[in-house]
Write a protein that holds these residues in place. Structure first.
Motif, mmCIF file in Angstrom:
data_model
loop_
_atom_site.group_PDB
_atom_site.id
_atom_site.type_symbol
_atom_site.label_atom_id
_atom_site.label_comp_id
_atom_site.label_asym_id
_atom_site.label_seq_id
_atom_site.Cartn_x
_atom_site.Cartn_y
_atom_site.Cartn_z
ATOM 1 N N GLU A 219 -3.564 0.630 -3.313
ATOM 2 C CA GLU A 219 -3.528 -0.596 -2.524
ATOM 3 C C GLU A 219 -3.480 -1.804 -3.441
ATOM 4 N N ARG B 57 0.152 5.139 0.656
ATOM 5 C CA ARG B 57 -0.906 5.980 1.213
ATOM 6 C C ARG B 57 -0.675 7.473 0.955
ATOM 7 N N PRO C 35 0.820 -1.218 0.000
ATOM 8 C CA PRO C 35 0.000 0.000 0.000
ATOM 9 C C PRO C 35 0.854 1.268 0.000
#
Length: 144
Positions: A36, A12, A10
């Protein structure tokens, strides 16, 4: 990146901001997303409580988000990404009532992929710290 899947983990809070001032109207899109890992392909999700800054004609936001994903696809194809298993989770969208368009969101999608690659792979040689410039030799002789 031939045999790897994008993203490997992932990534972010990727902020993709595309601003092009070339007259009126110009281009503006600002989107914050998470990349993701997913099962296969590209899936678009809008996070619960996602923030929208600005006003937009009804029905346009979905098409602009789809243009954003199209820009992601274009950039991944241009980079020769082998496998794509990606969920794009939108957390924040900033629009301008005159300058935002599908074209600007597609460009922001390309920017998002570039930013994600920088986070995954680190800055490339062009983005690394610049080397110190060479000192020029004086062309005028200096008396010592």
């Amino acid at each position: 990146m031939e045999n790897e899947v994008f993203p490997p983990y992932p990534v972010r809070d990727v902020r993709a901001r595309y601003v092009w001032q070339a007259g009126c109207p110009s281009d503006f899109a600002d989107v914050t997303v998470d990349f993701e890992p997913w099962e296969d392909g590209i899936v678009l999700e809008v996070a619960h409580g996602a923030e929208l800054v600005g006003t937009i004609p009804e029905g346009e936001l979905r098409s602009w988000h789809e243009a954003f994903v199209e820009g992601i696809r274009e950039e991944l194809a241009a980079r020769g990404a082998g496998g794509v298993a990606l969920a794009v989770v939108i957390h924040r969208t900033v629009i301008h009532d005159v300058d935002s368009s599908a074209r600007s969101f597609r460009a922001a999608g390309r920017v998002a992929v570039r930013e994600a690659f920088v986070r995954i792979d680190g800055p490339g040689p062009a983005l690394a710290a610049p080397s110190r410039p060479h000192r020029r030799q004086s062309s005028i002789p200096v008396k010592t």
